[in-house]
Design an enzyme around this catalytic site. Structure first.
Site, short mmCIF file in Angstrom:
data_model
loop_
_atom_site.label_atom_id
_atom_site.label_comp_id
_atom_site.label_asym_id
_atom_site.label_seq_id
_atom_site.Cartn_x
_atom_site.Cartn_y
_atom_site.Cartn_z
N THR A 64 57.51 24.31 52.32
CA THR A 64 58.34 25.33 51.69
C THR A 64 59.09 26.07 52.80
O THR A 64 58.93 25.76 53.97
CB THR A 64 57.49 26.34 50.89
N CYS A 65 59.87 27.08 52.41
CA CYS A 65 60.61 27.82 53.43
C CYS A 65 59.68 28.63 54.33
O CYS A 65 60.04 28.95 55.47
CB CYS A 65 61.63 28.75 52.77
N GLN B 142 54.62 25.31 43.66
CA GLN B 142 54.99 24.50 44.83
C GLN B 142 53.83 23.62 45.28
O GLN B 142 54.03 22.46 45.67
CB GLN B 142 55.45 25.42 45.96
N ILE C 291 70.08 38.92 42.73
CA ILE C 291 70.51 38.74 41.33
C ILE C 291 70.05 37.38 40.81
O ILE C 291 69.69 37.25 39.62
CB ILE C 291 72.04 38.91 41.21
N GLY D 204 77.06 40.95 40.54
CA GLY D 204 76.75 40.26 41.78
C GLY D 204 76.16 38.90 41.47
O GLY D 204 75.80 38.60 40.32
N ALA D 205 76.07 38.04 42.49
CA ALA D 205 75.49 36.70 42.29
C ALA D 205 74.74 36.26 43.54
O ALA D 205 74.59 35.06 43.79
CB ALA D 205 76.58 35.70 41.94
N GLY D 206 74.25 37.23 44.31
CA GLY D 206 73.49 36.91 45.51
C GLY D 206 72.05 36.55 45.19
O GLY D 206 71.66 36.39 44.03
N GLU D 207 71.25 36.47 46.25
CA GLU D 207 69.87 36.01 46.10
C GLU D 207 69.04 36.91 45.18
O GLU D 207 68.28 36.42 44.34
CB GLU D 207 69.20 35.93 47.49
N PRO E 61 53.55 34.33 42.41
CA PRO E 61 53.11 33.19 41.59
C PRO E 61 53.80 31.87 41.90
O PRO E 61 53.30 30.82 41.54
CB PRO E 61 53.45 33.66 40.16
#
Length: 418
Positions: A49-50, A120, A194, A189-192, A115
């Site tokens: 994962t990140c 993952q 949001i 907005g449409a960032g992370e 959660p």
């Protein structure tokens, strides 16, 4: 057979190293094939994962096992061993089991109790099963970890309180509105942040979502994912009256939603209340909006106080969760140790059944020839008893001859003798 967990995460390695050790979905099968081709590896799962890259393995013990696996990981990613070694952790058997249970339960996450990690871990396990052989103990370890994660979330409050701004905003909305299935939400907005808010709202089956953004293309990608309508920022004044909830997070240097805009919307709504959650810095909503009747404005600072309180609650719940993990890991290891005797038990049972069948066939044949039934049954019982106690008797005699009291007591205990 040994169970291992090794890897790096957000606590041990910077992102500059973590990004070099990731396994992409496109190459995961190839990586697993290469990993399982190592002679000591019986089964493996790759979690990438990140925030972490981890290998969960069932291996045969050998000299220089750790060196061999570190070398494989470095060779695969073309890394210098010294760069990786300083950031790598290595857990074995009980510690490996505990680590996986903690990871699956969100106890090792950047956001305590989050959660998403359980999904993952489940996906990593499922992906590694596609065409790849697992050791049964490794499979059992993962299945047990899934049930432990569920138990942790059921029996503690580890996931009950919001500890991210996005989740806190959605929690606030759910507290104020009895059900989100009847409300319209305007996301600005449409960032992370949001994006996370939109996904939370979709999970709670909000009736309608509208996304307003400066660039329509970025917003459309998110809208397609969550089933929302896209508008431009210039359309907000006209469409604001439709929204019961407004959640805003842009990078605008100036407010986007002013007091006059909200006043007009409230008038069109006949003063039906509006919840405005401004999680932007600088603020997207003029502070004066909070003075309007039926307009309930919350800033990022308001949410932060909620988050701080909730994080303290999660930390208290984590203590309970750690107790559950310790107990479950101990029980799993007890089960694993018992498996080492399974083959011996099967062989002993098979041998005893063979003796029984052999003597039963002879007894039945004697009965068919007209022999005395009572005498035949007594003979069967006598022979069966002698055949079954022959080997234990020899072992007891040998232990006595050797003066091995410890072995003698073990044999007595295994035979159920007081």
């Amino acid at each position: 057979m040994t169970l291992l967990a090794l890897g790096i995460n957000h606590k041990t390695a910077p992102v500059s190293l973590r990004e070099r050790v990731t396994f992409s979905p496109d190459t995961l099968d190839q990586a697993l094939d290469s990993l399982l081709a190592q002679p000591m590896v019986q089964g493996g799962v790759v979690l990438s994962t990140c925030n972490r890259t981890e290998l969960y393995l069932s291996v045969e013990e050998q000299d220089n096992l750790q060196e061999a696996l570190i070398r494989w990981l470095c060779d695969y990613h073309n890394l210098n061993e010294d760069d990786l070694r300083n950031s790598l952790y290595w857990h074995q058997d009980n510690d490996a089991v505990s680590h996986l249970m903690r990871v699956a339960s969100g106890l090792d996450s950047l956001v305590l109790g989050e959660p998403q990690i359980l999904g993952q871990v489940k996906k990593a396990f499922a992906d590694s099963q596609k065409g790849h052989l697992h050791a049964s103990a490794l499979e059992r370890m993962f299945q047990k970890s899934f049930s432990v994660a569920k138990r942790v979330r059921t029996e503690t409050d580890i996931g009950a309180s919001a500890v991210s701004v996005a989740f806190a905003a959605c929690t606030l909305a759910r507290q104020i509105f009895e059900s989100l299935s009847t409300v319209t939400v305007l996301l600005v907005g449409a960032g992370e942040t949001i994006e996370l808010v939109a996904r939370h709202l979709r999970e709670h089956k909000v009736q309608k979502m509208i996304i307003a953004n400066r660039t329509r293309e970025r917003a459309q990608v998110l809208a397609d994912e969550v089933g929302a309508e896209v508008i431009s920022l210039s359309d907000i004044d006209e469409r604001l009256r439709e929204a019961d909830i407004i959640i805003s997070s842009t990078a605008s240097p100036l407010p986007i939603i002013g007091k006059g805009m909200v006043e007009r919307a409230l008038k069109s709504r006949r003063n039906q209340p509006m919840l405005l959650v401004d999680i932007a810095v600088p603020r997207d909503v003029e502070p004066e909006v909070g003075k309007l009747a039926n307009a309930y404005l919350y800033s990022v600072d308001d949410l932060q106080s909620i988050i701080s309180h909730n994080l303290a609650q999660r930390k208290a719940a984590a203590v309970e969760a750690e107790t559950i993990v310790a107990q479950e890991a101990s029980e799993f290891m007890a089960w694993l140790r018992s498996q080492s005797a399974s083959e011996t038990i099967r062989e002993y049972r098979s041998q005893s059944e063979h003796v029984r069948d052999e003597l039963t066939v002879k007894a039945l044949a004697a009965l068919e020839q007209g022999g005395d039934a009572q005498a035949i049954l007594q003979d069967l019982a006598w022979k069966l008893t002698n055949r079954l106690i022959h080997a234990p008797t020899k072992s007891l005699q040998q232990a006595a001859r050797d003066g091995d009291d410890e072995r003698l007591n073990i044999l007595r205990d295994s035979l159920g003798l007081e």
